[in-house]
Motif scaffolding. Structure first.
Motif, mmCIF file in Angstrom:
data_model
loop_
_atom_site.group_PDB
_atom_site.id
_atom_site.type_symbol
_atom_site.label_atom_id
_atom_site.label_comp_id
_atom_site.label_asym_id
_atom_site.label_seq_id
_atom_site.Cartn_x
_atom_site.Cartn_y
_atom_site.Cartn_z
ATOM 1 N N VAL A 91 1.522 -1.352 -0.013
ATOM 2 C CA VAL A 91 0.071 0.202 -0.141
ATOM 3 C C VAL A 91 1.344 1.657 0.300
ATOM 4 O O VAL A 91 1.919 1.563 0.836
ATOM 5 N N THR A 92 0.315 1.970 -0.856
ATOM 6 C CA THR A 92 1.582 3.523 -0.931
ATOM 7 C C THR A 92 0.091 4.018 -1.496
ATOM 8 O O THR A 92 -0.345 4.372 -1.499
ATOM 9 N N ARG A 93 1.402 5.720 -0.943
ATOM 10 C CA ARG A 93 0.556 6.772 -1.262
ATOM 11 C C ARG A 93 2.031 7.615 -1.931
ATOM 12 O O ARG A 93 2.966 7.783 -2.219
ATOM 13 N N LEU A 94 0.663 8.242 -3.499
ATOM 14 C CA LEU A 94 1.431 8.666 -4.733
ATOM 15 C C LEU A 94 2.127 10.654 -4.672
ATOM 16 O O LEU A 94 3.025 10.573 -5.018
ATOM 17 N N GLY A 95 1.299 10.385 -3.972
ATOM 18 C CA GLY A 95 1.232 11.602 -3.623
ATOM 19 C C GLY A 95 -0.069 12.329 -3.904
ATOM 20 O O GLY A 95 -1.424 11.822 -4.797
ATOM 21 N N GLY A 96 -0.433 13.765 -3.201
ATOM 22 C CA GLY A 96 -1.533 14.481 -2.954
ATOM 23 C C GLY A 96 -2.694 13.594 -3.356
ATOM 24 O O GLY A 96 -2.464 13.310 -1.399
ATOM 25 N N ASP A 97 -3.781 13.130 -3.706
ATOM 26 C CA ASP A 97 -5.053 12.574 -3.165
ATOM 27 C C ASP A 97 -5.184 10.580 -3.768
ATOM 28 O O ASP A 97 -6.155 10.270 -3.475
ATOM 29 N N GLU A 98 -4.045 10.628 -3.745
ATOM 30 C CA GLU A 98 -3.741 9.394 -4.654
ATOM 31 C C GLU A 98 -2.793 8.149 -3.602
ATOM 32 O O GLU A 98 -1.451 8.113 -3.597
ATOM 33 N N PHE A 99 -3.473 7.036 -3.784
ATOM 34 C CA PHE A 99 -3.058 5.593 -3.460
ATOM 35 C C PHE A 99 -2.933 4.588 -4.449
ATOM 36 O O PHE A 99 -3.667 4.699 -5.318
ATOM 37 N N ALA A 100 -2.494 3.824 -4.348
ATOM 38 C CA ALA A 100 -1.685 2.890 -4.964
ATOM 39 C C ALA A 100 -2.019 1.868 -4.228
ATOM 40 O O ALA A 100 -1.378 1.451 -2.778
ATOM 41 N N VAL A 101 -2.220 0.647 -4.471
ATOM 42 C CA VAL A 101 -2.113 -1.139 -3.645
ATOM 43 C C VAL A 101 -2.004 -2.157 -4.630
ATOM 44 O O VAL A 101 -2.044 -1.807 -6.019
ATOM 45 N N LEU A 102 -1.178 -2.452 -3.653
ATOM 46 C CA LEU A 102 -0.234 -3.905 -5.432
ATOM 47 C C LEU A 102 -0.223 -5.008 -4.324
ATOM 48 O O LEU A 102 -0.505 -5.325 -3.629
ATOM 49 N N LEU A 103 -1.644 -5.260 -5.263
ATOM 50 C CA LEU A 103 -2.214 -6.753 -4.828
ATOM 51 C C LEU A 103 -0.953 -8.129 -5.632
ATOM 52 O O LEU A 103 -0.674 -8.400 -7.131
ATOM 53 N N ARG A 104 0.042 -8.984 -4.460
ATOM 54 C CA ARG A 104 0.644 -9.955 -5.115
ATOM 55 C C ARG A 104 -0.521 -11.268 -5.566
ATOM 56 O O ARG A 104 -1.386 -11.739 -4.762
ATOM 57 N N ALA A 105 0.040 -12.093 -6.588
ATOM 58 C CA ALA A 105 -1.135 -12.960 -6.673
ATOM 59 C C ALA A 105 -2.072 -12.429 -7.343
ATOM 60 O O ALA A 105 -1.919 -13.833 -6.105
ATOM 61 N N THR A 106 -2.678 -12.194 -7.624
ATOM 62 C CA THR A 106 -4.266 -11.870 -7.068
ATOM 63 C C THR A 106 -5.075 -11.919 -9.682
ATOM 64 O O THR A 106 -3.971 -11.288 -10.063
ATOM 65 N N PRO A 107 -5.776 -12.930 -8.904
ATOM 66 C CA PRO A 107 -6.499 -13.390 -10.313
ATOM 67 C C PRO A 107 -7.458 -11.365 -10.189
ATOM 68 O O PRO A 107 -7.395 -10.912 -9.729
ATOM 69 N N LEU A 108 -7.725 -11.414 -11.742
ATOM 70 C CA LEU A 108 -8.122 -10.159 -12.069
ATOM 71 C C LEU A 108 -9.663 -9.938 -10.918
ATOM 72 O O LEU A 108 -10.088 -9.377 -10.557
ATOM 73 N N ALA A 109 -10.430 -11.303 -10.677
ATOM 74 C CA ALA A 109 -11.531 -11.243 -9.993
ATOM 75 C C ALA A 109 -11.569 -11.244 -8.449
ATOM 76 O O ALA A 109 -12.209 -10.089 -8.142
ATOM 77 N N LYS A 110 -10.543 -11.268 -8.204
ATOM 78 C CA LYS A 110 -10.213 -11.425 -6.417
ATOM 79 C C LYS A 110 -9.612 -9.544 -6.485
ATOM 80 O O LYS A 110 -9.871 -9.283 -5.675
ATOM 81 N N ALA A 111 -8.857 -9.239 -7.874
ATOM 82 C CA ALA A 111 -8.543 -8.212 -7.588
ATOM 83 C C ALA A 111 -9.735 -6.830 -7.388
ATOM 84 O O ALA A 111 -9.805 -6.020 -6.379
ATOM 85 N N THR A 112 -10.541 -7.668 -8.117
ATOM 86 C CA THR A 112 -11.999 -6.634 -8.570
ATOM 87 C C THR A 112 -13.007 -6.492 -6.936
ATOM 88 O O THR A 112 -13.082 -5.430 -6.067
ATOM 89 N N ALA A 113 -12.354 -7.371 -6.391
ATOM 90 C CA ALA A 113 -13.430 -7.817 -5.480
ATOM 91 C C ALA A 113 -12.515 -7.027 -3.898
ATOM 92 O O ALA A 113 -13.189 -6.121 -3.248
ATOM 93 N N ALA A 114 -11.303 -7.002 -3.825
ATOM 94 C CA ALA A 114 -10.459 -6.227 -3.848
ATOM 95 C C ALA A 114 -10.027 -4.461 -3.291
ATOM 96 O O ALA A 114 -10.465 -4.238 -2.881
ATOM 97 N N GLY A 115 -10.689 -3.732 -4.347
ATOM 98 C CA GLY A 115 -11.362 -3.167 -4.817
ATOM 99 C C GLY A 115 -12.888 -2.537 -4.813
ATOM 100 O O GLY A 115 -12.318 -1.451 -3.860
ATOM 101 N N ASN A 116 -13.258 -3.104 -5.188
ATOM 102 C CA ASN A 116 -14.574 -2.472 -3.618
ATOM 103 C C ASN A 116 -14.220 -3.266 -2.187
ATOM 104 O O ASN A 116 -15.034 -1.987 -1.853
#
Length: 447
Positions: A91-116
């Motif tokens: 989990v990182t903050r890229l600056g301002g109001d922008e954040f990023a999360v890198l999900l290791r070894a995660t298929p698309l469906a689970k990544a979408t669920a994580a985002g939700n």
């Protein structure tokens, strides 16, 4: 930092160590890029997924609550993302109001669920002491593939995030390669459009505006077309939005202004067409009203063509004219004092509020074609249109009715006191030379 904090040891790159964002305690952009490189080098198994989050409306919130409270919002958002993320997530903050999360070894469906799940975690209000605010986000998702640099992955996740905002915000949007292609094509079109403005690829078509009682020509609306060397004639609905988003709209507008008034001057100087006394109508964009130079551009174009101000009518959409900020009001009043006509275009499709008509320095109202379309099909429509015409007249304005396609429609509108009309019944938009020939052979419209 431990796994719950979102940072795992990442391989050094260019001799730099991953850093920590001082406000939130999350990793920074370099930490994310290092983790992305590490994830790409992992052999076998599932690919990683990158979530990019941008808070919706944060600039307005910051302006409302102040810097200190905005920082508190960012710290709370960071905590909620971190608590929602999995143990192996970065989990990182890229600056301002922008954040990023890198999900290791995660298929698309689970990544979408994580985002939700993250979006759901952000929904509860944040208590700032004196008030509570709600903070939502738009999320772009990009699966991490080899042979892509971290910058490319972040750019494509950002494209997906922008798609999320465009589709209504507060949702997870997966990157679509078609989006990248569309961006590339748009950049190409922007370059071609800039060249087109400078190289005589643009042309103006003209459509008559007619006095309903007599058929006398009252005005001519100038409508821009792009005569593309490969794709042929391109209609404005395809390139005007691109001109607006790219900042070319002001340059395009100046070309239309100069070219149209120069054409009107030629018609007035030609003995075969000078007997027609009509105005030139051009469309004005919202950015034009926000330009301090626009009034001077209009004054110089008229002076250069040797035309009086009243020979030009500027058409503005409701959405452009109703912003009600000081610069818009200043521009409108300056144009009014200059003596050019001002007209609300497509009236009735935007705010549909009659009250503001009396407050604006406008002279004309062009009623949208939708109101004329059902004329003759519905017995009550003519009564409804008569009421609109009466309100326009009570405001001291002239009404121009668009979309007239038959003699019956023209006569019906004339019978309820409508004075001016425009539409295919009187003439379609045609290039300048063809419009000139119509002026030479016709006294009234239709001819």
């Amino acid at each position: 930092m431990n796994a719950k904090g979102g940072l795992h040891p990442a391989r050094q790159s260019e001799g730099r160590e991953p850093r920590t964002d001082p406000l939130t305690g999350l990793g920074d952009r370099f930490a994310l890029e290092s983790a992305l490189l590490e994830a790409q080098k992992a052999e076998g198994g599932l690919p990683a997924a990158l979530l990019l989050l941008d808070l919706d409306g944060f600039k307005a919130l910051k302006k409302s609550v102040g810097h200190a409270a905005a920082d508190q919002v960012l710290m709370t958002v960071a905590m909620r993302i971190r608590e929602t993320a999995g143990e192996n997530d970065v989990v990182t903050r890229l600056g301002g109001d922008e954040f990023a999360v890198l999900l290791r070894a995660t298929p698309l469906a689970k990544a979408t669920a994580a985002g939700n799940r993250i979006l759901a975690a952000l929904e509860p209000e944040i208590d700032l002491g004196t008030e509570s605010v709600q903070c939502r986000a738009s999320v772009g998702l990009r699966m991490v593939e080899p042979h892509h640099t971290p910058s490319e992955l972040l750019l494509e996740a950002d494209m997906a995030m922008e798609e999320s905002k465009a589709e209504g915000r507060n949702k997870v949007k997966n990157f679509d390669p078609a989006t990248l292609l569309a961006r590339q094509l748009q950049r190409q079109i922007v370059g071609e459009l800039a060249h087109a403005i400078d190289s005589d690829q643009l042309v103006l078509f003209y459509q008559p505006i007619v006095e309903l009682a007599t058929g006398r020509l009252q005005g001519s609306e100038a409508l821009v077309r792009w005569n593309h060397p490969e794709h042929g004639l391109i209609m404005p609905d395809r390139f005007i939005p691109i001109a607006e988003s790219s900042g070319l709209i002001a340059k395009l507008g100046r070309w239309v202004l100069r070219t149209s008034v120069a054409q009107l001057a030629m018609w007035r100087q030609d003995a075969e067409t000078a007997h027609h006394d009509f105005t030139m109508r051009i469309n004005v964009s919202a950015p034009d009203l926000q330009s301090l130079e626009f009034v001077d551009d209009v004054r110089e174009a008229l002076s250069g063509a040797g035309l009086p101000p009243e020979s030009l009518v500027l058409e503005l959409t409701e959405s452009a004219i109703i912003q009600n900020n000081e610069l818009d009001r200043y521009t409108l009043m300056s144009l009014h004092r200059l003596g050019v006509g001002l007209e609300i275009d497509d009236f009735g499709t935007g705010y549909s509020s009659m009250g503001y008509l009396r407050k604006l320095p406008v002279d004309h109202v062009k009623v949208d074609r939708e109101f004329v379309r059902d004329l003759g099909k519905d017995d009550t429509q003519l009564t409804f249109l008569a009421a609109i015409q009466q309100v326009i007249r009570s405001c001291g304005l002239d009404g121009i009715w668009e979309g007239i396609e038959t003699a019956e429609q023209a006569e019906a509108l004339r019978s309820i006191g409508c004075t001016s009309g425009q539409g295919y019944y009187f003439g379609r938009p045609v290039p300048g030379p063809e419009f000139t020939e119509n002026l030479k052979r016709q006294q009234t419209w239709p001819g």
